[in-house]
Design a protein around this motif. Structure first.
Motif, PDB file in Angstrom:
ATOM      1  N   GLU A  22       0.833  -1.211   0.000  1.00  0.00           N
ATOM      2  CA  GLU A  22       0.000   0.000   0.000  1.00  0.00           C
ATOM      3  C   GLU A  22       0.863   1.255   0.000  1.00  0.00           C
ATOM      4  OE1 GLU A  22      -2.980  -0.037   3.089  1.00  0.00           O
ATOM      5  OE2 GLU A  22      -3.609  -2.063   2.535  1.00  0.00           O
ATOM      6  N   ALA A  23       1.902   1.272   0.819  1.00  0.00           N
ATOM      7  CA  ALA A  23       2.794   2.436   0.879  1.00  0.00           C
ATOM      8  C   ALA A  23       3.520   2.630  -0.457  1.00  0.00           C
ATOM      9  CB  ALA A  23       3.796   2.269   2.014  1.00  0.00           C
ATOM     10  N   ARG A  26       1.009   3.979  -3.101  1.00  0.00           N
ATOM     11  CA  ARG A  26       0.730   5.411  -2.859  1.00  0.00           C
ATOM     12  C   ARG A  26       1.887   6.283  -3.337  1.00  0.00           C
ATOM     13  NH1 ARG A  26      -1.279   3.644   2.083  1.00  0.00           N
ATOM     14  NH2 ARG A  26       0.649   4.277   3.113  1.00  0.00           N
ATOM     15  N   HIS A  27       3.105   5.881  -3.010  1.00  0.00           N
ATOM     16  CA  HIS A  27       4.280   6.652  -3.414  1.00  0.00           C
ATOM     17  C   HIS A  27       4.402   6.706  -4.942  1.00  0.00           C
ATOM     18  CE1 HIS A  27       8.228   8.419  -3.126  1.00  0.00           C
ATOM     19  NE2 HIS A  27       8.658   7.508  -3.984  1.00  0.00           N
ATOM     20  N   GLN A  29       2.050   6.306  -7.143  1.00  0.00           N
ATOM     21  CA  GLN A  29       0.946   7.091  -7.708  1.00  0.00           C
ATOM     22  C   GLN A  29       1.297   8.573  -7.725  1.00  0.00           C
ATOM     23  OE1 GLN A  29      -2.205   5.759  -5.108  1.00  0.00           O
ATOM     24  NE2 GLN A  29      -3.079   4.430  -6.679  1.00  0.00           N
ATOM     25  N   GLU A  30       1.933   9.039  -6.661  1.00  0.00           N
ATOM     26  CA  GLU A  30       2.345  10.445  -6.609  1.00  0.00           C
ATOM     27  C   GLU A  30       3.315  10.780  -7.734  1.00  0.00           C
ATOM     28  OE1 GLU A  30       3.935  11.061  -2.714  1.00  0.00           O
ATOM     29  OE2 GLU A  30       1.996  10.755  -1.729  1.00  0.00           O
ATOM     30  N   THR A  63      -3.199  -0.221 -12.044  1.00  0.00           N
ATOM     31  CA  THR A  63      -2.203  -1.036 -11.347  1.00  0.00           C
ATOM     32  C   THR A  63      -2.445  -2.484 -11.761  1.00  0.00           C
ATOM     33  OG1 THR A  63      -2.147   0.479  -9.461  1.00  0.00           O
ATOM     34  CG2 THR A  63      -1.317  -1.763  -9.095  1.00  0.00           C
TER      35      THR A  63
END
Length: 68
Positions: A22-23, A26-27, A29-30, A63
């Motif tokens: 998950e982390a 998220r990273h 995606q940024e 994804t």
């Protein structure tokens, strides 16, 4: 793109796997939003070893998972 386009994940439990994936997503995606051209590919390389990376083979905004 920034220098971090690929993240190696090594875990020994399912809980850690979920947290780290998950982390990583998220990273990534940024970073992906800045270019708007890459999606995220999660690859299972072996037991407890995964790679999360930006990939031009995956459409932007998506994804995908790959098992080796």
């Amino acid at each position: 793109m920034t220098a971090i386009e690929c993240i190696d994940i090594h875990v020994t439990s399912r809980r850690l796997l979920d947290e780290r994936l998950e982390a990583a997503v998220r990273h990534l995606q940024e970073i992906a939003v800045l270019a708007g051209t890459h999606g995220i590919l999660i690859t299972r390389n072996g037991p407890g070893h995964f790679t999360a990376e930006l990939s031009e083979q995956v459409p932007f905004g998506m994804t995908r998972e790959l098992m080796r």
